[in-house]
Design an enzyme around this catalytic site. Structure first.
Site, mmCIF file in Angstrom:
data_model
loop_
_atom_site.group_PDB
_atom_site.id
_atom_site.type_symbol
_atom_site.label_atom_id
_atom_site.label_comp_id
_atom_site.label_asym_id
_atom_site.label_seq_id
_atom_site.Cartn_x
_atom_site.Cartn_y
_atom_site.Cartn_z
ATOM 1 N N ASP A 97 0.833 -1.195 0.000
ATOM 2 C CA ASP A 97 0.000 0.000 0.000
ATOM 3 C C ASP A 97 0.867 1.244 0.000
ATOM 4 O O ASP A 97 2.056 1.195 0.300
ATOM 5 C CB ASP A 97 -0.939 -0.023 1.208
ATOM 6 N N GLU A 125 22.523 -22.111 -18.883
ATOM 7 C CA GLU A 125 21.581 -21.234 -18.169
ATOM 8 C C GLU A 125 22.304 -20.030 -17.567
ATOM 9 O O GLU A 125 21.791 -18.919 -17.557
ATOM 10 C CB GLU A 125 20.867 -22.012 -17.054
#
Ligand code: GLA
Length: 729
Positions: A531, A611
């Site tokens: 928030d 990777e």
């Protein structure tokens, strides 16, 4: 001047670049709302109508005039007991136990700059950027006073609202309910867009017609919650991403909140944003004041996309603070999904060495480094480094990490205590508990009473004792359960939920004052306290404990309506994903995590050489785009809940650069082509897609779109950069 007052007819007009907000003090001293929306000229009090309405009472000031009723008039701050039977912005129980608060205008003042709120987060701005209006209202019998605050950020098209309620009468009054913003509309049909969710699946968009009766969302969990975010949008029925009127309401608060939207008997709409009234009965002794947290209001007549941009700018520039407000954030690797509780100092050092090789800036040691903490059943509250587990002191570990050229960050959960901890054994009364009742446990832990200063001070000293042990450049502040025992052994009852949140803010403010260069990332089981209140202290927040790229598309989509990408904590994690078991390519995971602060949450040592090479290139790419992602304009290009793909785009402020991101959500045999339409480009400019060298006009990319390749494979992702060029090639 953004705020005007017309003495003659008592009309206040607040103006931003594209919007206007008007209200009026009427003959009886009521503060009536007249208008909020696209900029208009003139006085809007002609919109007020007066008819004799059955069962809508008339204030005694109106004498025999049956056409005047508060039940019908649009108001700025409706109190209880005035003959308005819609939801009230303020409910007061007076010292004589009557429930009434009849607020009338007393005075007002206008000044340069933005008002601040003591102990609470709020939009901040310079004297040049904002103006403030303060209106004093009073109930003449109880002497309860309300100061309404309006902040106007002209350039940002933002208006903020807050209120201070104070008891100037005799005896104790109780605030039973208080909102900071009320929007009354005399006409129109509206939808309410809210963001519901659950742990690991936060901020799903719900669009619902505001019908007759009250539609209420909120939190009673002590935090703003995973379940409903304290931010809503009110939109016209036909409003879309690109067209139509819409209003955003973002509550700058991290605790229990309530948002109510109702259509009344005459089709008028009222929306209230404020504190949750359950578990709240705030006593005010004579002379005491309660500050109602701020609501940020924004309006756009150009659809939801533009409204989002307003809020992204406002939160990024006027809520977030500190060294990292505009700085690129460190790309970090977090130990949580890499090792959970099962690590030693050696594990962290290895993670740092891999990070260094791959261009990752920081390693974060998550939960498990303190007290007795081998799982989540014990140790919270004992903020002493477990040197035995680390195999060295924290200072030594940090030196080793820094030694390979990597920054160091750490996880804390200051508000919590495990019953199996020394802290709890010494101070059982420091936990929120109701005497004589057994507590509700969440993750087998209790919540400390942060409304009490001595509790906060003790934890603050302990945490600083850790943070002072070395060069700690980042803290992840977690909060992993909902509050259930709303009872303080020291504090006055009825105040706990509110004072707790102010206690958290007080702690955070002290922390950032003491460590101004430290980056704090908020977290509450992921996005349970995502928030604008937290964003004032923690300019990034872990968006969700769900790191699955496909779920994240949707979580980040909902989040994007009112919050900027710069606050969205987002990481690439291992596959199969730990929350969903789904496997998607490293490329797709990277594209999705780049719509956030970007980092990793996996054991880098487990990656194959191939990777690692890909990951290295990914980090490099992110760093190239970081500025554009952080400071650019963000556009949603699809609805991933409905469309066959998730797509979004970043555009530089001057429109010369754009980054398009697409993740395919559907794949079919002999599939139809999907055309993705870009946004926010200059219509007449020529853009080159840098990977292929192909050039397009901005207007073409926006009107006709770009065909996405038809390829086999699930969740394929595309990331394309467009740069403005002089000519077509
Ligand atoms: C919460 C957080 C996670 C992790 C764990 C540690 O769930 O959201 O990221 O920090 O706590 O216990």
């Amino acid at each position: 001047m953004a705020i005007h007052y017309q003495e003659k007819n008592h009309i206040f007009t607040l103006e931003t670049e594209h919007t206007a907000y008007q209200m009026k003090v009427d003959d009886f001293g009521f503060l009536l709302h007249l208008y909020y929306g696209t900029k208009i000229s003139g006085n809007m009090d002609y919109l007020l109508t007066y008819y004799d309405r059955g069962f809508s009472g008339n204030p005694s000031d109106a004498g025999g005039d049956r056409t005047y009723s508060m039940d019908v008039q649009p108001q700025e701050y409706p109190g209880i007991g005035t003959g308005d039977y819609r939801s009230s912005a303020l409910v007061i129980r007076n010292a004589d136990e009557s429930d009434c608060c009849d607020l009338r205008y007393v005075s007002h003042s206008i000044r340069k700059g933005k008002y601040g709120l003591e102990g609470l987060p709020a939009v901040y701005a310079t004297e040049e950027e904002a103006q403030s209006l303060e209106i004093l209202l009073e109930d003449s019998v109880s002497k309860v006073q309300v100061r309404l605050f309006y902040g106007v950020l002209e350039k940002e098209d933002i208006i903020t609202r807050s209120a201070k309620v104070s008891n100037q009468g005799k005896g104790c009054v109780t605030v039973e309910k208080a909102a900071s913003a009320c929007l009354d509309f005399v006409a129109g049909d509206y939808d309410l867009l809210s963001f519901w969710g659950r742990h690991t699946m936060e901020r799903n968009l719900q669009r619902r017609e505001i019908g007759y009766g009250n539609h209420v969302i909120g939190s009673r969990r002590g935090t703003s919650s995973h379940q409903y975010n304290p931010a809503v949008i009110l939109a016209g029925k036909d409003t879309t991403e690109e067209h139509g009127n819409c209003y955003g309401m973002v509550f700058v608060y991290s605790g229990n909140f309530m948002c109510e939207a109702e259509k009344d008997q005459f089709g008028q709409t009222r929306v209230l944003m404020g504190l949750q009234s359950d578990l709240f009965h705030y006593p005010l002794e004579q002379g005491e004041t309660l500050i109602i947290p701020e609501t940020i209001l924004g309006f756009s007549d150009r659809g939801l996309g533009e409204l989002s941009l307003l809020f992204h700018r406002c939160i990024g520039k006027h809520i977030c603070r500190g060294k990292y407000q505009y700085e690129p954030r460190p790309v970090l690797v977090n130990s949580w999904e890499a090792a959970y509780f099962d690590f030693t100092g050696e594990t962290i050092c290895r993670l740092a060495e891999h990070a260094a090789q791959l261009g990752i800036d920081m390693v974060v040691m998550d939960d498990g480094w303190f007290g007795k903490r081998e799982d989540d059943n014990s140790g919270l509250g004992d903020w002493q480094v477990n040197e035995e587990k680390l195999g060295c002191t924290l200072g030594e570990l940090i030196k080793k990490v820094n030694g390979v050229g990597v920054k160091f960050g750490i996880w804390i959960e200051p508000e919590m205590v495990s019953e199996d901890s020394n802290l709890y054994r010494e101070h059982p009364d420091w936990a929120l508990q109701i005497p004589g009742r057994k507590p509700v446990r969440g993750r087998n832990q209790l919540v400390l009473d942060f409304s009490r200063k001595e509790v906060r001070n003790h934890i603050f000293d302990a945490i600083c004792g850790v943070l002072d042990q070395g060069n700690i450049e980042y803290v992840k502040w977690d909060m992993n359960r909902s509050i259930s025992e709303v009872y303080s052994t020291e504090n006055r009852q009825g105040k706990v939920t509110y004072d707790y949140v102010l206690g958290v803010y007080d702690f955070l403010e002290k922390l950032i004052q003491r460590y101004p260069d430290m980056l704090i990332e908020g977290c509450s089981g992921g996005g349970g306290r995502f928030d604008a209140g937290m964003m004032y202290y923690t300019p990034q927040i872990w968006c969700s404990d769900n790191t699955d790229a496909v779920d994240r598309l949707r979580i980040q989509y909902g989040t994007s309506f009112l919050y900027p990408v710069s606050v969205v904590g987002s990481h690439v994690s291992a596959v199969p994903n730990h929350q969903t078991g789904r496997s998607v390519s490293l490329h797709t995971r990277g594209v999705v995590a780049m719509a956030g602060t970007f980092g990793y949450e996996l054991d880098l040592g487990e990656l194959t050489e191939e990777e690692k090479e890909e990951l290295k290139a990914q980090v490099k790419k992110y760093k190239e785009y970081a500025k554009l992602i952080r400071n650019g304009r963000y556009y949603r290009l699809s609805d991933p809940f409905r469309d066959a793909y998730g797509a979004w785009q970043f555009v530089s402020e001057n429109g010369d650069k754009a980054l398009l991101n697409v993740v395919m959500l559907e794949v079919h045999g002999n599939m139809a082509v999907n055309y993705v339409k870009l946004k926010g480009l200059k219509r007449d400019a020529v853009y080159e897609e840098t990977a292929t060298g192909k050039t397009y006009y901005g207007s073409a990319l926006m009107e006709a779109g770009l065909p996405m390749p038809v390829r086999q494979g699930e969740y394929l992702a595309y990331q394309m950069e467009f740069v403005e060029r002089e000519n077509m090639s």
